[in-house]
Design an enzyme around this catalytic site. Structure first.
Site, short mmCIF file in Angstrom:
data_model
loop_
_atom_site.label_atom_id
_atom_site.label_comp_id
_atom_site.label_asym_id
_atom_site.label_seq_id
_atom_site.Cartn_x
_atom_site.Cartn_y
_atom_site.Cartn_z
N GLU A 59 0.83 -1.20 0.00
CA GLU A 59 0.00 0.00 0.00
C GLU A 59 0.86 1.25 0.00
O GLU A 59 2.07 1.19 0.27
CB GLU A 59 -0.92 0.01 1.22
CG GLU A 59 -0.19 0.00 2.54
CD GLU A 59 -1.11 -0.29 3.73
OE1 GLU A 59 -1.01 0.43 4.74
OE2 GLU A 59 -1.92 -1.23 3.65
N ARG A 107 -2.51 -8.38 13.06
CA ARG A 107 -2.18 -7.48 14.17
C ARG A 107 -1.10 -8.10 15.04
O ARG A 107 -1.21 -9.26 15.43
CB ARG A 107 -3.41 -7.17 15.02
CG ARG A 107 -4.51 -6.41 14.33
CD ARG A 107 -5.56 -5.93 15.34
NE ARG A 107 -6.79 -5.55 14.66
CZ ARG A 107 -7.87 -6.33 14.58
NH1 ARG A 107 -7.86 -7.51 15.18
NH2 ARG A 107 -8.93 -5.91 13.95
#
Length: 326
Positions: free
Chosen positions: A116, A193
């Site tokens: 990204e 995470r």
């Protein structure tokens, strides 16, 4: 019916770390919970974009690419629209996380990897993001997790308005409070995470962590992959066009147009997505009335369209996103 430039309805996503400041921009004031993400262009089944203008109104992006693959998909590295674009508002720190690359994601998640890039719209004074880490090995990473010392190994990077930050897959990262940005990413919804700042939700429960999968994909090398960009701005009609990044998955350019400029959109073998950052203007094409171009509401111009023009009503900054170019 011929393909034409389309715009999509934004898709608000409630997040524990989100905010309320951008709600009026996207007509989301009716939602009481904090919103962290507005999915602006998405071909991912988690949240599919739907057209809101013209004869194709009501169709999803996936229906568009199926009906007009040459125009709305073009030279795509995925069988669906390969770029997912969001507006992210972080009023609290995001979790420290990592995304897999294509090889791992396809083997373990049935999805694509996620590299990204962040275009910083707003950042606090002396703004920072978590970027990278100092774990020298998988064993050291596990030891830090078990002993509660993950924070001691985090790397940081300064950010300011107008910066472009590339976050390749396998890079540990986190947005921090007070940051608003436009995110351009591979079409994927896989996040692992590692650490969530010891917070809990409204029920007093911590969010799930993905410690083992994160260990599999973390890059323990000294530096992440590099990309092309930025490059010196080139002149276009009434302004400049600056390459901010070219990576294997997408290309992002920044257009800066003077008031009154008329910019012809450079659509090639893939669609072009235009996202306003500041200023307003109009988009026109043969047979269509001028359509408003305003910040954070993107337009998708079909591949091989050569007669779409943006006219700036005032000084404008836009991002031009595409893929499939070398």
């Amino acid at each position: 019916m011929q393909p034409y430039p389309v715009k999509f309805k934004p898709i608000p996503q409630e997040r524990i770390w989100g905010g309320h400041e951008m709600k009026p921009v996207f007509h989301a004031d009716r939602i009481s919970e904090p919103i962290g993400e507005y999915w602006l262009v998405s071909g991912h089944p988690t949240a599919l974009s739907v057209v809101e203008n013209g004869p194709l109104a009501g169709k999803s992006l996936n229906e568009l690419t199926a009906q007009f693959p040459d125009a709305y998909l073009g030279a795509s590295p995925q069988p669906r629209f390969p770029v997912l674009i969001k507006l992210i508002e972080a009023q609290a720190d995001l979790s420290v996380q990592v995304h897999p690359d294509d090889l791992y994601a396809q083997a373990h998640e049935g999805d694509f990897g996620k590299s990204e890039a962040w275009y910083i719209v707003k950042a606090p004074a002396s703004g920072q993001v978590v970027y990278g880490h100092r774990f020298r090995s998988r064993d050291e990473y596990f030891r830090a997790v078990e002993e509660g010392h993950v924070r001691d190994y985090l790397g940081y990077r300064n950010v300011a308005q107008g910066d472009l930050v590339y976050v390749p897959a396998r890079t540990l990262h986190a947005l921090l409070a007070g940051t608003t940005l436009i995110e351009v990413q591979q079409t994927s919804d896989v996040t692992y995470r590692v650490y969530d700042w010891d917070r809990v939700d409204q029920q007093g429960k911590p969010r799930a962590l993905h410690v083992n999968k994160a260990a599999d994909v973390l890059n323990y090398a000294a530096a992440p992959e590099t990309t092309d960009g930025p490059a010196a701005p080139r002149a276009v009609a009434g302004g400049t066009c600056e390459l901010l990044i070219r990576c294997p998955y997408f290309q992002i350019e920044r257009l800066q147009l003077a008031s009154g400029a008329a910019y012809s959109v450079e659509s090639g073998d893939a669609p072009v997505v235009l996202i306003g950052v500041s200023g307003t203007g109009r988009l026109s094409w043969p047979g269509a009335a001028d359509e408003q171009v305003r910040p954070y509401h993107p337009w998708m111009v079909p591949a091989c369209m050569t007669d779409a023009v943006v006219r700036a009503d005032e000084p404008m900054v836009l991002l031009q996103v595409t893929y499939g170019r070398t």
